[in-house]
Design a protein around this motif. Sequence first.
Motif, PDB file in Angstrom:
ATOM      1  N   LEU A  80       0.825  -1.211   0.000  1.00 12.82           N
ATOM      2  CA  LEU A  80       0.000   0.000   0.000  1.00 12.82           C
ATOM      3  C   LEU A  80       0.858   1.259   0.000  1.00 12.82           C
ATOM      4  CD1 LEU A  80      -2.827  -1.063   2.499  1.00 12.82           C
ATOM      5  CD2 LEU A  80      -2.850  -1.118   0.000  1.00 12.82           C
ATOM      6  N   VAL A  81       1.998   1.215   0.684  1.00 12.49           N
ATOM      7  CA  VAL A  81       2.895   2.376   0.695  1.00 12.49           C
ATOM      8  C   VAL A  81       3.594   2.519  -0.657  1.00 12.49           C
ATOM      9  CG1 VAL A  81       5.021   3.327   1.700  1.00 12.49           C
ATOM     10  CG2 VAL A  81       3.256   2.360   3.189  1.00 12.49           C
ATOM     11  N   ALA A  82       4.095   1.406  -1.194  1.00  9.85           N
ATOM     12  CA  ALA A  82       4.813   1.452  -2.461  1.00  9.85           C
ATOM     13  C   ALA A  82       3.922   1.952  -3.594  1.00  9.85           C
ATOM     14  CB  ALA A  82       5.374   0.073  -2.797  1.00  9.85           C
ATOM     15  N   TYR A  83       2.638   1.585  -3.549  1.00  9.88           N
ATOM     16  CA  TYR A  83       1.700   1.968  -4.614  1.00  9.88           C
ATOM     17  C   TYR A  83       0.621   2.912  -4.082  1.00  9.88           C
ATOM     18  CZ  TYR A  83       3.835  -1.356  -7.770  1.00  9.88           C
ATOM     19  OH  TYR A  83       4.727  -2.005  -8.582  1.00  9.88           O
ATOM     20  N   ARG A  84       0.999   3.783  -3.152  1.00  9.94           N
ATOM     21  CA  ARG A  84       0.027   4.650  -2.498  1.00  9.94           C
ATOM     22  C   ARG A  84      -0.693   5.577  -3.486  1.00  9.94           C
ATOM     23  NH1 ARG A  84       5.131   5.818  -1.313  1.00  9.94           N
ATOM     24  NH2 ARG A  84       5.973   7.919  -1.658  1.00  9.94           N
ATOM     25  N   ARG A  85       0.029   6.064  -4.504  1.00  9.94           N
ATOM     26  CA  ARG A  85      -0.635   6.949  -5.466  1.00  9.94           C
ATOM     27  C   ARG A  85      -1.662   6.182  -6.292  1.00  9.94           C
ATOM     28  NH1 ARG A  85       4.511  10.528  -7.765  1.00  9.94           N
ATOM     29  NH2 ARG A  85       5.031  11.538  -5.767  1.00  9.94           N
ATOM     30  N   ARG A  86      -1.276   4.991  -6.741  1.00 12.85           N
ATOM     31  CA  ARG A  86      -2.200   4.182  -7.533  1.00 12.85           C
ATOM     32  C   ARG A  86      -3.390   3.730  -6.693  1.00 12.85           C
ATOM     33  NH1 ARG A  86      -5.111   3.267 -11.788  1.00 12.85           N
ATOM     34  NH2 ARG A  86      -4.962   1.178 -12.705  1.00 12.85           N
ATOM     35  N   VAL A  87      -3.118   3.338  -5.449  1.00 10.70           N
ATOM     36  CA  VAL A  87      -4.202   2.928  -4.552  1.00 10.70           C
ATOM     37  C   VAL A  87      -5.142   4.098  -4.298  1.00 10.70           C
ATOM     38  CG1 VAL A  87      -4.737   2.170  -2.200  1.00 10.70           C
ATOM     39  CG2 VAL A  87      -2.887   1.076  -3.471  1.00 10.70           C
ATOM     40  N   GLY A  88      -4.576   5.282  -4.071  1.00 12.27           N
ATOM     41  CA  GLY A  88      -5.402   6.469  -3.865  1.00 12.27           C
ATOM     42  C   GLY A  88      -6.265   6.774  -5.075  1.00 12.27           C
ATOM     43  N   ALA A  89      -5.670   6.652  -6.285  1.00 12.02           N
ATOM     44  CA  ALA A  89      -6.426   6.896  -7.513  1.00 12.02           C
ATOM     45  C   ALA A  89      -7.550   5.884  -7.673  1.00 12.02           C
ATOM     46  CB  ALA A  89      -5.487   6.850  -8.714  1.00 12.02           C
ATOM     47  N   LEU A  90      -7.275   4.632  -7.328  1.00 13.22           N
ATOM     48  CA  LEU A  90      -8.313   3.606  -7.423  1.00 13.22           C
ATOM     49  C   LEU A  90      -9.437   3.856  -6.417  1.00 13.22           C
ATOM     50  CD1 LEU A  90      -6.107   0.399  -7.870  1.00 13.22           C
ATOM     51  CD2 LEU A  90      -7.595   1.450  -9.597  1.00 13.22           C
ATOM     52  N   MET A  91      -9.086   4.309  -5.240  1.00 10.40           N
ATOM     53  CA  MET A  91     -10.108   4.610  -4.234  1.00 10.40           C
ATOM     54  C   MET A  91     -10.995   5.767  -4.690  1.00 10.40           C
ATOM     55  SD  MET A  91      -7.903   4.169  -0.697  1.00 10.40           S
ATOM     56  CE  MET A  91      -9.276   4.667   0.336  1.00 10.40           C
ATOM     57  N   ARG A  92     -10.351   6.805  -5.218  1.00  9.05           N
ATOM     58  CA  ARG A  92     -11.132   7.961  -5.687  1.00  9.05           C
ATOM     59  C   ARG A  92     -12.002   7.564  -6.885  1.00  9.05           C
ATOM     60  NH1 ARG A  92      -6.113  10.369  -4.652  1.00  9.05           N
ATOM     61  NH2 ARG A  92      -5.555  10.286  -6.868  1.00  9.05           N
ATOM     62  N   GLY A  93     -11.434   6.788  -7.797  1.00  7.43           N
ATOM     63  CA  GLY A  93     -12.186   6.353  -8.966  1.00  7.43           C
ATOM     64  C   GLY A  93     -13.359   5.464  -8.614  1.00  7.43           C
ATOM     65  N   SER A  94     -13.162   4.609  -7.607  1.00  8.12           N
ATOM     66  CA  SER A  94     -14.260   3.724  -7.211  1.00  8.12           C
ATOM     67  C   SER A  94     -15.414   4.506  -6.597  1.00  8.12           C
ATOM     68  CB  SER A  94     -13.754   2.663  -6.227  1.00  8.12           C
ATOM     69  OG  SER A  94     -13.310   3.269  -5.020  1.00  8.12           O
ATOM     70  N   VAL A  95     -15.083   5.538  -5.822  1.00  6.66           N
ATOM     71  CA  VAL A  95     -16.127   6.373  -5.217  1.00  6.66           C
ATOM     72  C   VAL A  95     -16.887   7.138  -6.300  1.00  6.66           C
ATOM     73  CG1 VAL A  95     -16.551   8.366  -3.723  1.00  6.66           C
ATOM     74  CG2 VAL A  95     -14.952   6.581  -2.996  1.00  6.66           C
ATOM     75  N   ARG A  96     -16.160   7.582  -7.331  1.00 10.57           N
ATOM     76  CA  ARG A  96     -16.798   8.330  -8.429  1.00 10.57           C
ATOM     77  C   ARG A  96     -17.472   7.406  -9.443  1.00 10.57           C
ATOM     78  NH1 ARG A  96     -11.757  11.346  -8.459  1.00 10.57           N
ATOM     79  NH2 ARG A  96     -11.186  10.165 -10.340  1.00 10.57           N
TER      80      ARG A  96
END
Length: 267
Positions: free
Chosen positions: A56-72
């Motif tokens: 999660l730390v190594a891919y924090r930006r991608r994980v964050g983008a996926l979280m935002r995209g899933s909410v939208r």
Amino acid sequence: MSVPEAVLLGVVQGFTEFLPVSSSGHLVVGQALLGIELPGVAFEVAVHFATLVSVLVAYRRRVGALMRGSVRLDPETWRYLGLIALANVPAAAVYFLLGDVVEAAFETPAAAGVAFLVTGGVLWSARAAMRSRAPQSAPFPGARGLGVAMLIGVAQAFALLPGISRSGSTVVAALWLGVASDDAAEFSFLMSVPAILGAALLQLVDAGATAPALGTAPLVFGAVAAAATGLVAIRIFLAALRARSFHRFAPYPWVLGLLFLGYLWIG
């Protein structure tokens, strides 16, 4: 268990979980040669969650983008998450249908020795895969992505056997299927999140019984060591892929497998 022992085990877990050398295979070797076992389910749960943090730390930006995209309710985000879920189906099916076979492999040390040799061969093939397959312009394009994700998932299912590297087999499978190296690594590590979380949750019920005996300090220091070394291992893994030198991991499992099989044969 002392704090230094917990840190040592955490370091070993962190490196072998993400470098393409099979953490489960190393556990079998350690048990056969030195009688080493992870000290209780609580410690296993702690280091599993720690290695999950590494991803999660190594891919924090991608994980964050996926979280935002899933909410939208972004379609591409949900498609990618669906591919991750699909890729975990083969391993889950094998575990629940053939769990006894997998467990028997852990009780057969020679199986791990042979599997290390297979892992070396898979890693060595990465050189040819990166040379002969033109990467796709986008990761998992079109309907083809479903088949690619499923085949990568099949590679992960083989890694239930000790000595078969999960990260190595999934990334090399993706490379042979034409996925670009960075995309292959990203998908492999992100698809490990449900796998690692599932393994930790399956053990969580029994963890409470062993936690008091171990003490808080070994659990905390072991987990921190696993998370830190896991993050380092991911960076080494990515650097090798980008330098097109991923195949150079192959000699290690070859040598380890041959030495271990020789030890078993002489013994």
